[in-house]
Design a protein around this motif. Structure first.
Motif, PDB file in Angstrom:
ATOM      1  N   UNK A  33     -53.863  86.586  16.322  1.00 51.16           N
ATOM      2  CA  UNK A  33     -55.351  86.834  15.564  1.00 51.16           C
ATOM      3  C   UNK A  33     -56.838  85.827  16.581  1.00 51.16           C
ATOM      4  N   UNK A  34     -55.833  84.764  16.682  1.00 49.73           N
ATOM      5  CA  UNK A  34     -57.311  83.837  17.212  1.00 49.73           C
ATOM      6  C   UNK A  34     -57.304  84.822  18.881  1.00 49.73           C
ATOM      7  N   UNK A  35     -55.869  84.535  19.194  1.00 52.37           N
ATOM      8  CA  UNK A  35     -55.831  85.477  21.005  1.00 52.37           C
ATOM      9  C   UNK A  35     -57.023  87.137  20.560  1.00 52.37           C
ATOM     10  N   UNK A  36     -57.177  88.063  19.304  1.00 46.70           N
ATOM     11  CA  UNK A  36     -57.980  88.699  19.606  1.00 46.70           C
ATOM     12  C   UNK A  36     -59.161  87.780  19.656  1.00 46.70           C
ATOM     13  N   UNK A  37     -59.626  87.485  18.797  1.00 48.79           N
ATOM     14  CA  UNK A  37     -60.637  87.124  18.553  1.00 48.79           C
ATOM     15  C   UNK A  37     -61.226  86.419  19.490  1.00 48.79           C
ATOM     16  N   UNK A  38     -60.720  85.088  20.021  1.00 48.58           N
ATOM     17  CA  UNK A  38     -61.217  84.543  21.727  1.00 48.58           C
ATOM     18  C   UNK A  38     -61.420  86.132  22.767  1.00 48.58           C
ATOM     19  N   UNK A  39     -60.560  87.121  22.889  1.00 47.49           N
ATOM     20  CA  UNK A  39     -61.294  88.109  23.648  1.00 47.49           C
ATOM     21  C   UNK A  39     -62.674  88.575  23.413  1.00 47.49           C
TER      22      UNK A  39
END
Length: 346
Positions: A33-39
């Motif tokens: 989830x954090x990877x998606x938000x970071x992208x």
């Protein structure tokens, strides 16, 4: 094939974010989830999964194998450091033989995307996914962040033992239940009051699904860490002494807990041997006196003989294990034998 580090990374902000908690607490789910938000924010982010980077055979509990396991953990951080410390335009980065090379290259792939997807100077984020159940494990990451002037933060996923065990059973390769149970006993979650360096930490209740607001909290935490990188450590004699005393207290505290467990087991064994109640009443204070003397000696010996610096990693668990097994356990057994022998003679 080895990865290459573009020169533009040297100007980018960077953050090491520790994700800690029991197996199946939801760390990998949060990572995705954090990877998606970071992208979405244009950050270059990589998931660093210790379970996938470190070979399974490295996880042993024996003292000699524990050192090997620590070497693998250190190799992960050394690989991150090597990646971030490059000072040339494009330098080959061979991975450490102690970690899985293919997995490491996958970790870096998202950081090496074409420039048009991530503009020059885009922040770098490493999400370190592991149990990190001892503060000393997390402190290693903090040391690296401080050394390289990186952002540092921690997210603790708080999940009850029963839920973790249930989730774990649905995994393709579940962790042995006893391992999770033992880890839950040892887990020392981030505590800024006890460890000031853990001040940038948050705790999420992951018993249920992680919410959007939880993810937003994590992103805000990382953003704050990116904008407030740590400063390299300076020589501080008073702080070193304070750290040495704090480490000694940790050793004594964990040794006290280990001794209490051994005393409880000893009392149970004495009852099963039908030691009379009057002898049992005398046995308990005798064992407690033995424990108190052992802890006093341990603290004195640790402060006198152990040279502790903030930059060093004193393995508290191993110090306690060796001391309890080599000293207290023997003294305890002698006392038990005396009481049982006296009972049999009477």
């Amino acid at each position: 094939m080895a990865a290459a580090v573009p020169r533009r990374f040297l100007r980018a902000q960077a953050c090491l974010c520790v994700l800690c908690g029991l197996p199946a607490a939801g760390k990998s789910t949060l990572t995705r989830a954090v990877l998606g938000a970071a992208a979405e924010r244009g950050w270059r982010a990589a998931a660093v999964s210790y379970d996938e980077l470190i070979p399974e055979q490295a996880y042993f509990t024996e003292a000699e194998e524990h050192t090997n396991w620590k070497s693998h953990r250190q190799a992960v951080l050394q690989s991150i450091e090597q990646f971030l410390e490059q000072r040339e335009g494009a330098v080959d980065l061979p991975s450490s033989p102690l970690i899985n090379e293919a997995t490491w290259q996958l970790c870096l792939r998202s950081l090496l995307q074409p420039e048009e997807l991530n503009p020059d100077g885009a922040p770098l984020l490493f999400l370190l996914d592991d149990n990190f159940y001892y503060p000393s494990m997390r402190y290693e990451v903090y040391q690296l962040a401080r050394k390289l002037s990186l952002g540092f933060c921690q997210v603790y996923l708080r999940c009850d033992l029963e839920t973790c065990i249930r989730r774990n059973q649905s995994r393709p390769r579940p962790v042995p239940v006893q391992v999770i149970v033992e880890m839950e006993k040892r887990l020392d979650s981030p505590n800024p009051q006890k460890n000031p360096w853990e001040f940038r930490s948050i705790s999420l209740n992951s018993t249920n699904d992680v919410s959007k607001s939880d993810i937003q909290r994590v992103i805000e935490l990382i953003s704050t860490a990116l904008n407030n990188p740590l400063s390299p450590a300076e020589e501080n004699t008073e702080q070193k002494e304070a750290d040495r005393l704090k480490c000694a207290l940790s050793v004594v505290h964990q040794a006290d807990q280990a001794c209490r467990r051994l005393i409880s087991e000893a009392m149970k064994a004495a009852r099963e041997s039908h030691v009379p109640s009057e002898h049992m009443r005398a046995l308990a204070p005798r064992l407690n006196e033995c424990k108190a003397a052992f802890l006093r000696d341990l603290r004195h010996q640790f402060l006198q003989e152990t040279r502790f610096l903030p930059e060093e990693d004193v393995d508290v668990e191993q110090v306690v294990k060796r001391a309890v097994e080599s000293v207290f356990d023997g003294r305890k057994n002698e006392i038990i034998s005396q009481f049982i022998d006296n009972h049999e003679k009477t």
